[in-house]
Design a protein around this motif. Structure first.
Motif, PDB file in Angstrom:
ATOM      1  N   ARG A   1      -0.377   5.034  36.609  1.00 62.83           N
ATOM      2  CA  ARG A   1      -0.546   3.815  35.848  1.00 62.83           C
ATOM      3  C   ARG A   1      -1.149   4.425  34.517  1.00 62.83           C
ATOM      4  O   ARG A   1      -2.060   5.237  34.678  1.00 62.83           O
TER       5      ARG A   1
ATOM      6  N   PRO B   1      -6.276   2.775  30.403  1.00 62.46           N
ATOM      7  CA  PRO B   1      -6.275   1.532  29.264  1.00 62.46           C
ATOM      8  C   PRO B   1      -6.092   2.000  27.777  1.00 62.46           C
ATOM      9  O   PRO B   1      -5.637   1.291  27.117  1.00 62.46           O
TER      10      PRO B   1
ATOM     11  N   ARG C   1      -2.546   2.892  27.131  1.00 64.79           N
ATOM     12  CA  ARG C   1      -1.652   1.640  27.070  1.00 64.79           C
ATOM     13  C   ARG C   1      -2.095   1.140  25.891  1.00 64.79           C
ATOM     14  O   ARG C   1      -0.943   0.442  25.126  1.00 64.79           O
ATOM     15  N   ALA C   2      -3.345   0.691  25.453  1.00 65.60           N
ATOM     16  CA  ALA C   2      -3.674  -0.076  23.951  1.00 65.60           C
ATOM     17  C   ALA C   2      -2.987   0.728  22.851  1.00 65.60           C
ATOM     18  O   ALA C   2      -2.533   0.154  22.026  1.00 65.60           O
TER      19      ALA C   2
ATOM     20  N   ASP D   1       0.974   0.097  23.154  1.00 68.14           N
ATOM     21  CA  ASP D   1       1.015  -1.227  22.631  1.00 68.14           C
ATOM     22  C   ASP D   1       0.972  -1.305  21.247  1.00 68.14           C
ATOM     23  O   ASP D   1       1.528  -2.307  20.682  1.00 68.14           O
ATOM     24  N   PHE D   2      -0.230  -0.692  20.655  1.00 74.24           N
ATOM     25  CA  PHE D   2      -0.201  -0.639  19.032  1.00 74.24           C
ATOM     26  C   PHE D   2       0.825  -0.295  18.510  1.00 74.24           C
ATOM     27  O   PHE D   2       1.531  -0.787  17.550  1.00 74.24           O
TER      28      PHE D   2
ATOM     29  N   MET E   1       3.979  -0.040  19.590  1.00 75.21           N
ATOM     30  CA  MET E   1       5.224  -1.117  19.922  1.00 75.21           C
ATOM     31  C   MET E   1       5.017  -2.428  19.149  1.00 75.21           C
ATOM     32  O   MET E   1       5.800  -2.882  18.676  1.00 75.21           O
ATOM     33  N   ARG E   2       3.631  -3.067  19.019  1.00 74.42           N
ATOM     34  CA  ARG E   2       3.757  -4.139  18.455  1.00 74.42           C
ATOM     35  C   ARG E   2       3.761  -3.889  16.766  1.00 74.42           C
ATOM     36  O   ARG E   2       4.483  -4.610  16.268  1.00 74.42           O
TER      37      ARG E   2
ATOM     38  N   TYR F   1       7.692  -3.697  16.013  1.00 72.02           N
ATOM     39  CA  TYR F   1       8.359  -4.914  15.763  1.00 72.02           C
ATOM     40  C   TYR F   1       7.904  -5.708  14.670  1.00 72.02           C
ATOM     41  O   TYR F   1       8.782  -6.395  14.210  1.00 72.02           O
TER      42      TYR F   1
ATOM     43  N   ASP G   1      -4.467   1.244   7.099  1.00 72.10           N
ATOM     44  CA  ASP G   1      -5.043   0.511   8.225  1.00 72.10           C
ATOM     45  C   ASP G   1      -4.322   1.164   9.177  1.00 72.10           C
ATOM     46  O   ASP G   1      -4.888   1.346  10.307  1.00 72.10           O
TER      47      ASP G   1
ATOM     48  N   GLN H   1      -5.932   3.226  12.318  1.00 75.01           N
ATOM     49  CA  GLN H   1      -5.882   2.760  13.706  1.00 75.01           C
ATOM     50  C   GLN H   1      -5.318   3.960  14.668  1.00 75.01           C
ATOM     51  O   GLN H   1      -5.703   4.087  15.739  1.00 75.01           O
TER      52      GLN H   1
ATOM     53  N   TYR I   1      -7.224   5.690  18.025  1.00 75.16           N
ATOM     54  CA  TYR I   1      -6.576   6.010  19.187  1.00 75.16           C
ATOM     55  C   TYR I   1      -6.698   7.370  19.632  1.00 75.16           C
ATOM     56  O   TYR I   1      -7.025   7.736  20.827  1.00 75.16           O
TER      57      TYR I   1
END
Lengths: 202, 208
Positions: free
Chosen positions: A102, A105, A108-109, A112-113, A115-116, A119, A183, A187, A191
């Protein structure tokens, strides 16, 4: 006229202390001296594999938004990512490390950052983010001398082909500036820093 | 029903939220107002992502009934956002200047990445925990809170029958559009973990 080096990037200069935080880690120091605990290495391998899979998706979407002059670099990067995933899979199999973990976190974060952003952000921001991902990795590994049990890993992310790729990404990021680029770049560094900490501390 | 199985599988995290110092502080009315202000600012940022996620879910619907349900759920978020603006006015929170903390950013990025790129079932699995958890917390806290509790408005909002109906609405969509699978279970549980981290980010106590 000679192109400025990738390491002269204004994105790096303006990131301040974050750059060093994202590219130095006790994990890397231990890899260089061959004292990396097995569980930390296994954790990093599995999580970095999951990250690379996420990055592949990010890069594919970035490619769909990219102008024509960025295609060759991005497609070349995707081909390299596919090889890298296979390389991870082979290493994991040889060392008996499960890649069906899995995501942590932090991993994953981070994904997700990406992929967000893929898009919702315009191409120039995506170019800065991708440059951040790869340049920080190059800087982190190329601080180390490729020797000891992890020489293959150090070599993988500090070789000349990878330097060329990061240099190409630096050119693209410079060619397509954007007010939100810093920015996104910063970020990524947050990460990267957290990812190394996670790999080292669990 | 799938929604019940998913909720039952995450009861440990729901209990952790209920006993979290932030939630206990709301229940007892003893929460530091500065912590609540911080929470309101983060939650306002979160709700914007939640509203967009509903809209992206709606965009995947062919059936008017489901579109109607998402339309109502979006109305519910807009009401919550209006409540946050009122809190912000009365408590002096500058919502526009608020930057998301790491837990809030991770949660909203998860919602939006899911909403843009995954199936309708996964979007619903990612969004349902917030609704059911807050209804459950609100109903639990409503039984404990005194009339003098300064957070009574918050508790009454989420403890109300109207909010429970909204939670049941999204749960019925989840049952209709998601099938039990590792991806669905993972999205639901991760969202519950994000909820707990969201509280811990404004008031450190637990980690998951």
């Amino acid at each position: 006229m000679e192109q400025p080096s990738w390491s002269d990037s204004e994105l790096i200069m303006r990131a301040g202390d974050l750059w060093a935080e994202a590219t130095c880690s006790p994990f890397l120091d231990a890899a260089a001296t061959g004292t990396l605990p097995e569980d930390a290495f296994g954790r990093w391998l599995a999580q970095d594999y999951l990250f690379a899979r996420g990055l592949t998706g990010y890069q594919a979407i970035a490619l769909a938004k990219a102008p024509r002059d960025a295609h060759r670099v991005l497609i070349g990067g995707l081909v390299a990512l596919d090889r890298e995933l296979e390389w991870f899979e082979n290493h994991a199999e040889r060392r008996g490390i499960s890649l069906a973990e899995r995501p942590h976190p932090v991993c994953r974060a981070y994904v997700d950052f990406l992929m967000r952003s893929a898009y919702t952000q315009p191409w120039p921001v995506l170019a800065a983010i991708l440059f951040g991902v790869e340049a920080s990795y190059l800087a982190a590994w190329s601080r180390l001398t490729p020797s000891g049990p992890y020489a293959e890993f150090i070599e993988r992310w500090s070789n000349q082909a990878f330097v060329h790729y990061v240099s190409d990404l630096a050119v693209l990021a410079r060619r397509y500036p954007h007010p939100d680029a810093q920015d996104g770049f910063n970020q990524v560094l947050v990460y990267e820093r957290d990812f190394w900490r996670m790999a080292w501390e669990g | 029903m799938l929604h019940q199985a998913l909720w039952d599988s995450c009861r440990d995290l729901a209990e952790d939220c209920l006993t979290h110092p932030f939630v206990r502080g709301l229940a007892q009315g003893t929460l530091d107002p500065a912590v609540f202000r911080d929470y309101v600012a983060q939650d306002a940022f979160y709700l914007r992502a939640f509203m967009k996620s509903y809209a992206l879910a709606l965009a995947r619907c062919d059936e008017p009934g489901a579109a109607q349900a998402f339309h109502e759920l979006i109305g519910g978020v807009l009401q919550e956002m209006a409540m946050h603006r009122e809190y912000a006015r009365t408590l002096g929170v500058k919502l526009a200047a608020a930057r998301p903390n790491a837990a809030c950013l991770a949660y909203t990025d998860f919602l939006l990445a899911t909403a843009w790129g995954r199936t309708l079932g996964e979007i619903l699995a990612a969004m349902t925990p917030c609704m059911r958890l807050y209804a459950w917390l609100g109903q639990n806290l409503a039984r404990q809170a005194t009339p003098e509790n300064p957070y009574r408005r918050w508790i009454e909002t989420y403890g109300a029958a109207e909010f429970d109906q909204l939670a049941a609405r999204i749960e019925s969509l989840l049952d209709a559009y998601a099938t039990d699978s590792p991806e669905i279970r993972d999205a639901y549980r991760y969202a519950m973990e994000c909820e707990l981290r969201f509280f811990s980010a404004v008031m450190p106590a637990l980690t998951v």
